[in-house]
Design an enzyme around this catalytic site. Structure first.
Site, PDB file in Angstrom:
ATOM      1  N   ASN A 241       0.860  -1.195   0.000  1.00  0.00           N
ATOM      2  CA  ASN A 241       0.000   0.000   0.000  1.00  0.00           C
ATOM      3  C   ASN A 241       0.893   1.241   0.000  1.00  0.00           C
ATOM      4  O   ASN A 241       2.117   1.120   0.115  1.00  0.00           O
ATOM      5  CB  ASN A 241      -0.977  -0.025   1.181  1.00  0.00           C
ATOM      6  CG  ASN A 241      -0.251  -0.138   2.513  1.00  0.00           C
ATOM      7  OD1 ASN A 241       0.642   0.661   2.797  1.00  0.00           O
ATOM      8  ND2 ASN A 241      -0.604  -1.128   3.313  1.00  0.00           N
TER       9      ASN A 241
ATOM     10  N   ASP B  47       1.303  -8.829   1.302  1.00  0.00           N
ATOM     11  CA  ASP B  47       2.190  -7.861   1.956  1.00  0.00           C
ATOM     12  C   ASP B  47       2.593  -8.372   3.345  1.00  0.00           C
ATOM     13  O   ASP B  47       3.786  -8.416   3.695  1.00  0.00           O
ATOM     14  CB  ASP B  47       1.435  -6.525   2.049  1.00  0.00           C
ATOM     15  CG  ASP B  47       2.325  -5.343   2.379  1.00  0.00           C
ATOM     16  OD1 ASP B  47       3.554  -5.518   2.468  1.00  0.00           O
ATOM     17  OD2 ASP B  47       1.781  -4.239   2.536  1.00  0.00           O
TER      18      ASP B  47
ATOM     19  N   THR C 161      -5.987  -7.858  -6.733  1.00  0.00           N
ATOM     20  CA  THR C 161      -7.167  -8.731  -6.869  1.00  0.00           C
ATOM     21  C   THR C 161      -7.647  -9.310  -5.539  1.00  0.00           C
ATOM     22  O   THR C 161      -8.613 -10.062  -5.508  1.00  0.00           O
ATOM     23  CB  THR C 161      -6.891  -9.911  -7.823  1.00  0.00           C
ATOM     24  OG1 THR C 161      -5.927 -10.790  -7.227  1.00  0.00           O
ATOM     25  CG2 THR C 161      -6.391  -9.428  -9.171  1.00  0.00           C
TER      26      THR C 161
END
Ligand code: ADP
Length: 171
Positions: free
Chosen positions: A26, A36, A120
């Site tokens: 992000n 992440d 996604t």
């Protein structure tokens, strides 16, 4: 576009033995959920320490760090767009993520790269639309940049894997 340099893998990106794995980060680059979180857990706290020095990254762009405890020597952190209905430059921004990541790879001398299915998951980008953009952008880049020998699309689940198989099979 039948291209031996693009390969689909089902599995965990943190286990890939490549020069660089790409993180779907992000804008803060300070960690999050999904892929992440998995990358930060596997790389260890040194990754977050390096990320703190980068002062974030705009959507559609990418930044490079070391891979620390990962098998991969490098992590390319890119920030995918949050899906907001499709009329907010989502397609362009997602394409930019793939292109910018590969530009950084070439500049760094990286020859093999593993991508997750950026945007996604939590960011809600429709899977098939995202897959078409990924395959098109990477394919176009590889056609012009032979220094990249291999790109893996790492699919975390069967549904994503099947979608990539279908889209790559059509091209
Ligand atoms: P975004 O916020 O960009 O949507 P997510 O991490 O939520 O990112 O999801 C992106 C994709 O990464 C999804 O297909 C998700 O299933 C997948 N993913 C999650 N964990 C892993 C992992 N360890 N390795 C590879 N892909 C993963």
């Amino acid at each position: 576009m039948q291209n031996k340099t693009m390969e689909i893998v089902e599995g965990d990106i943190t286990a890939q033995s490549v020069d660089a794995i790409v993180n779907a980060a992000n804008t803060s680059l300070l960690g999050g959920g999904g892929v992440d979180g998995a990358i930060h857990r596997a790389a260890g706290p040194e990754l977050l320490a390096e990320c703190r020095t980068l002062q974030g990254c705009p959507t559609g762009d990418a930044r490079l760090t070391k891979g620390y405890r990962l098998l991969a020597r490098w992590v390319i952190h890119t920030v995918g767009p949050v899906w907001r209905g499709g009329n907010n430059f989502e397609d362009e921004l997602l394409g930019n993520c793939y292109r910018r990541s590969l530009e950084i790879a070439v500049k760094t001398g990286i020859r093999s790269v593993a991508f997750p299915a950026i945007s996604t998951g939590i960011y809600g980008f429709p899977l098939e639309r995202a897959t078409r953009i990924a395959v098109r952008e990477v394919g176009a880049f590889l056609a012009k940049n032979p220094a990249i020998e291999k790109v893996f699309f790492v699919c975390f689940d069967r549904h994503t894997h099947d979608c990539y198989q279908r889209v790559l099979g059509e091209s």
